[in-house]
Design a protein around this motif. Structure first.
Motif, PDB file in Angstrom:
ATOM      1  N   ALA A   1       0.825  -1.207   0.000  1.00  0.00           N
ATOM      2  CA  ALA A   1       0.000   0.000   0.000  1.00  0.00           C
ATOM      3  C   ALA A   1       0.859   1.257   0.000  1.00  0.00           C
ATOM      4  N   ARG A   2       1.967   1.207   0.740  1.00  0.00           N
ATOM      5  CA  ARG A   2       2.860   2.375   0.774  1.00  0.00           C
ATOM      6  C   ARG A   2       3.529   2.598  -0.584  1.00  0.00           C
ATOM      7  N   LEU A   3       3.926   1.507  -1.250  1.00  0.00           N
ATOM      8  CA  LEU A   3       4.557   1.631  -2.560  1.00  0.00           C
ATOM      9  C   LEU A   3       3.577   2.141  -3.612  1.00  0.00           C
ATOM     10  N   ARG A   4       2.318   1.782  -3.460  1.00  0.00           N
ATOM     11  CA  ARG A   4       1.326   2.240  -4.440  1.00  0.00           C
ATOM     12  C   ARG A   4       1.116   3.749  -4.365  1.00  0.00           C
ATOM     13  N   ARG A   5       1.447   4.372  -3.250  1.00  0.00           N
ATOM     14  CA  ARG A   5       1.261   5.819  -3.128  1.00  0.00           C
ATOM     15  C   ARG A   5       2.242   6.609  -3.984  1.00  0.00           C
ATOM     16  N   PHE A   6       3.359   5.997  -4.308  1.00  0.00           N
ATOM     17  CA  PHE A   6       4.382   6.703  -5.063  1.00  0.00           C
ATOM     18  C   PHE A   6       4.219   6.422  -6.554  1.00  0.00           C
ATOM     19  N   GLU A   7       4.314   7.475  -7.353  1.00  0.00           N
ATOM     20  CA  GLU A   7       4.290   7.326  -8.804  1.00  0.00           C
ATOM     21  C   GLU A   7       5.705   6.990  -9.277  1.00  0.00           C
ATOM     22  N   ALA A   8       5.819   5.878  -9.940  1.00  0.00           N
ATOM     23  CA  ALA A   8       7.133   5.336 -10.274  1.00  0.00           C
ATOM     24  C   ALA A   8       7.913   6.255 -11.212  1.00  0.00           C
ATOM     25  N   ALA A   9       7.292   6.691 -12.320  1.00  0.00           N
ATOM     26  CA  ALA A   9       8.026   7.483 -13.323  1.00  0.00           C
ATOM     27  C   ALA A   9       8.488   8.833 -12.763  1.00  0.00           C
ATOM     28  N   PRO A  10       7.626   9.645 -12.150  1.00  0.00           N
ATOM     29  CA  PRO A  10       8.101  10.912 -11.587  1.00  0.00           C
ATOM     30  C   PRO A  10       9.184  10.723 -10.535  1.00  0.00           C
ATOM     31  N   LEU A  11       9.052   9.662  -9.710  1.00  0.00           N
ATOM     32  CA  LEU A  11      10.072   9.408  -8.699  1.00  0.00           C
ATOM     33  C   LEU A  11      11.399   9.053  -9.351  1.00  0.00           C
ATOM     34  N   ALA A  12      11.351   8.212 -10.390  1.00  0.00           N
ATOM     35  CA  ALA A  12      12.580   7.860 -11.108  1.00  0.00           C
ATOM     36  C   ALA A  12      13.190   9.091 -11.764  1.00  0.00           C
ATOM     37  N   GLY A  13      12.342   9.982 -12.316  1.00  0.00           N
ATOM     38  CA  GLY A  13      12.846  11.207 -12.922  1.00  0.00           C
ATOM     39  C   GLY A  13      13.513  12.110 -11.903  1.00  0.00           C
ATOM     40  N   GLN A  14      12.929  12.244 -10.720  1.00  0.00           N
ATOM     41  CA  GLN A  14      13.526  13.070  -9.683  1.00  0.00           C
ATOM     42  C   GLN A  14      14.864  12.505  -9.218  1.00  0.00           C
ATOM     43  N   LEU A  15      14.920  11.178  -9.062  1.00  0.00           N
ATOM     44  CA  LEU A  15      16.182  10.553  -8.667  1.00  0.00           C
ATOM     45  C   LEU A  15      17.254  10.754  -9.727  1.00  0.00           C
ATOM     46  N   LEU A  16      16.858  10.612 -10.996  1.00  0.00           N
ATOM     47  CA  LEU A  16      17.824  10.795 -12.081  1.00  0.00           C
ATOM     48  C   LEU A  16      18.301  12.240 -12.135  1.00  0.00           C
ATOM     49  N   GLU A  17      17.404  13.208 -11.935  1.00  0.00           N
ATOM     50  CA  GLU A  17      17.819  14.618 -11.917  1.00  0.00           C
ATOM     51  C   GLU A  17      18.758  14.897 -10.752  1.00  0.00           C
ATOM     52  N   LEU A  18      18.527  14.250  -9.620  1.00  0.00           N
ATOM     53  CA  LEU A  18      19.432  14.408  -8.477  1.00  0.00           C
ATOM     54  C   LEU A  18      20.816  13.860  -8.806  1.00  0.00           C
ATOM     55  N   LEU A  19      20.857  12.717  -9.468  1.00  0.00           N
ATOM     56  CA  LEU A  19      22.145  12.153  -9.866  1.00  0.00           C
ATOM     57  C   LEU A  19      22.862  13.068 -10.848  1.00  0.00           C
ATOM     58  N   ILE A  20      22.103  13.658 -11.796  1.00  0.00           N
ATOM     59  CA  ILE A  20      22.709  14.562 -12.780  1.00  0.00           C
ATOM     60  C   ILE A  20      23.272  15.800 -12.098  1.00  0.00           C
TER      61      ILE A  20
ATOM     62  N   ILE B   1       4.032  -0.732 -15.023  1.00  0.00           N
ATOM     63  CA  ILE B   1       5.166  -1.594 -14.649  1.00  0.00           C
ATOM     64  C   ILE B   1       5.171  -1.832 -13.146  1.00  0.00           C
ATOM     65  N   LYS B   2       4.906  -0.762 -12.357  1.00  0.00           N
ATOM     66  CA  LYS B   2       4.889  -0.901 -10.900  1.00  0.00           C
ATOM     67  C   LYS B   2       3.807  -1.879 -10.456  1.00  0.00           C
ATOM     68  N   ASP B   3       2.612  -1.788 -11.028  1.00  0.00           N
ATOM     69  CA  ASP B   3       1.529  -2.694 -10.669  1.00  0.00           C
ATOM     70  C   ASP B   3       1.881  -4.141 -11.003  1.00  0.00           C
ATOM     71  N   GLN B   4       2.517  -4.341 -12.142  1.00  0.00           N
ATOM     72  CA  GLN B   4       2.917  -5.698 -12.517  1.00  0.00           C
ATOM     73  C   GLN B   4       3.924  -6.268 -11.509  1.00  0.00           C
ATOM     74  N   LEU B   5       4.869  -5.425 -11.093  1.00  0.00           N
ATOM     75  CA  LEU B   5       5.869  -5.883 -10.125  1.00  0.00           C
ATOM     76  C   LEU B   5       5.234  -6.188  -8.766  1.00  0.00           C
ATOM     77  N   LEU B   6       4.335  -5.299  -8.307  1.00  0.00           N
ATOM     78  CA  LEU B   6       3.728  -5.491  -6.993  1.00  0.00           C
ATOM     79  C   LEU B   6       2.825  -6.716  -6.957  1.00  0.00           C
ATOM     80  N   GLN B   7       2.244  -7.083  -8.092  1.00  0.00           N
ATOM     81  CA  GLN B   7       1.349  -8.237  -8.149  1.00  0.00           C
ATOM     82  C   GLN B   7       2.090  -9.534  -8.476  1.00  0.00           C
ATOM     83  N   HIS B   8       3.366  -9.432  -8.724  1.00  0.00           N
ATOM     84  CA  HIS B   8       4.110 -10.627  -9.106  1.00  0.00           C
ATOM     85  C   HIS B   8       4.188 -11.584  -7.911  1.00  0.00           C
ATOM     86  N   PRO B   9       3.927 -12.871  -8.120  1.00  0.00           N
ATOM     87  CA  PRO B   9       3.937 -13.841  -7.012  1.00  0.00           C
ATOM     88  C   PRO B   9       5.265 -13.895  -6.262  1.00  0.00           C
ATOM     89  N   VAL B  10       6.367 -13.740  -6.974  1.00  0.00           N
ATOM     90  CA  VAL B  10       7.671 -13.807  -6.308  1.00  0.00           C
ATOM     91  C   VAL B  10       7.827 -12.668  -5.305  1.00  0.00           C
TER      92      VAL B  10
END
Length: 416
Positions: free
Chosen positions: A164-183, A282-291
């Motif tokens: 539930a906590r992971l679903r609150r975060f939008e994957a693409a914007p978060l990845a973009g912010q992290l990438l901008e921080l790295l840049i 992609i995030k939903d697919q990962l969160l629903q993955h049985p593994v």
């Protein structure tokens, strides 16, 4: 009887009760003798008046003291056996008394204001043995708690909470912010270097295919003259040289173009609706993955077992860390006056708030506990604790009564 132990009257209580009773019997004997001989010896009238009033005072006080705990002589008189008959009311009154006179917020706050709670805590924690004792007590409480919490419901709760906590975060914007921080910090350059190395490896792996493509696009005459091989060699060599130059020169135009491409991609991740939708899918697919679901469900068991294993060792890292935290807390409180004052205020407010919230429950507990006691045994217990003082009432009543009778007899003779 419930909730109270009975040890019987104390030895002093028994001795004083015997003394008070003996004094009453003595006054009865003195009265009888003085009354018998008073006609022959008129002066004995004073002794008779003293003894007579002493007996009355002793009997009155005996009745008053006895009526508190039982029915005198077993007579069913009203307002006797006061404590057994009114234990419920006494319990309620005792609860209200404690609530209003010991647990009132004003009284608790006034008492707490007289003490430097944070300073006392800092001084106590500064002693290594106290810090180690506190750390060990906290650590000893953890394994039973961890074992109690290691069940299927807790594992599912933890898994669902993480998902539930992971679903609150939008994957693409978060990845973009992290990438901008790295840049911004220049940490994306290893990524660019990896891309360039990958390109070089890709070039080497597909060298034969490149040569085949060049040969396919070369006329048959030039193939006969081996011109396709030379062209392929120059293309591959030029590509390898260019990749080496870009890799070696941080200011190379192509590298700067790659940096701009990475920055543009980060911006697109952060602002593009298309990337946002793709990221969520992609995030939903990962969160629903049985593994992943299985891993998250077993995460608490693994973490709990790791903590228990560490706590069971003599050189436990958790125990050492807890002890170190206690020491650091003591040093910080002793060094920082503002922090100590703030903690003092917080402790006082927390204690006052807790007492205020629970004082009515404490009063109710006292009332309920007293109500559960057996009335007569409760009376015997109280009499055993304060009976010695009550017997002095009987003794004093005997003496004071006698003196009062003596005075009345003297006044009677003088006046009449």
């Amino acid at each position: 009887m419930k909730g109270i132990t009975t040890t019987g009257p104390t030895r002093s209580f028994i001795s004083l009760r015997q003394l008070a009773t003996g004094l009453l019997l003595l006054m009865l004997l003195v009265y009888a003798l003085a009354r018998s001989w008073e006609s022959a010896h008129p002066a004995l009238g004073f002794l008779r008046a003293f003894a007579e009033a002493a007996v009355v005072g002793a009997l009155a006080d005996w009745f008053a003291v006895t009526a508190l705990f039982r029915r005198p002589l077993g007579l069913p008189l009203r307002h006797t056996a006061i404590i057994p008959n009114n234990k419920d009311r006494i319990g309620a009154a005792l609860g209200r008394f404690v609530e209003q006179n010991f647990l009132s917020p004003e009284l608790v706050a006034s008492r707490l204001a007289q003490h430097d709670l944070a300073g006392l805590l800092a001084h106590w924690l500064a002693r290594p043995d106290n810090a180690a004792r506190l750390a060990n007590q906290v650590a000893d409480c953890l394994p039973p708690v961890l074992r109690a919490l290691d069940n299927e419901s807790v594992r599912h709760f933890l898994r669902d909470a993480i998902v539930a906590r992971l679903r609150r975060f939008e994957a693409a914007p978060l990845a973009g912010q992290l990438l901008e921080l790295l840049i911004a910090e220049g940490r994306h350059r290893p990524l660019v270097d990896a891309v360039l190395r990958g390109a070089a490896e890709l070039l080497r792996e597909h060298e034969a295919e490149i040569r085949e493509r060049v040969r396919a696009h070369t006329a048959w005459l030039w193939q006969k003259l081996s011109m396709d091989e030379r062209i392929a060699d120059r293309i591959i060599a030029a590509a390898e040289e260019m990749l080496r130059e870009v890799s070696a020169d941080p200011e190379h135009p192509w590298r700067q173009r790659l940096d701009l491409g990475v920055a543009s991609f980060a911006l697109a991740l952060r602002e593009s609706d298309a990337y946002r939708a793709q990221g969520e899918a992609i995030k939903d697919q990962l969160l629903q993955h049985p593994v992943l679901q299985t891993y998250l469900a077993g995460l608490w068991s693994e973490l709990s077992q790791l903590l228990q294993d560490d706590l069971g060792q003599q050189d436990s890292a958790i125990r050492s860390r807890l002890c170190e935290l206690c020491r650091l807390a003591a040093e910080g409180l002793e060094r920082d006056d503002a922090l100590r004052a703030q903690l003092d205020d917080w402790l006082r407010e927390a204690i006052v708030a807790t007492v205020s919230a629970q004082r009515h429950q404490v009063a109710g507990l006292i009332e309920h506990t007293v109500c559960q006691w057996d009335g007569q045994t409760m009376a015997d217990k109280i009499e055993g604790q304060i009976g010695a003082d009550l017997q002095f009432i009987r003794i004093n009543g005997t003496v004071i009564g006698g003196l009062a009778g003596l005075a009345l007899h003297a006044v009677t003779l003088l006046v009449f």
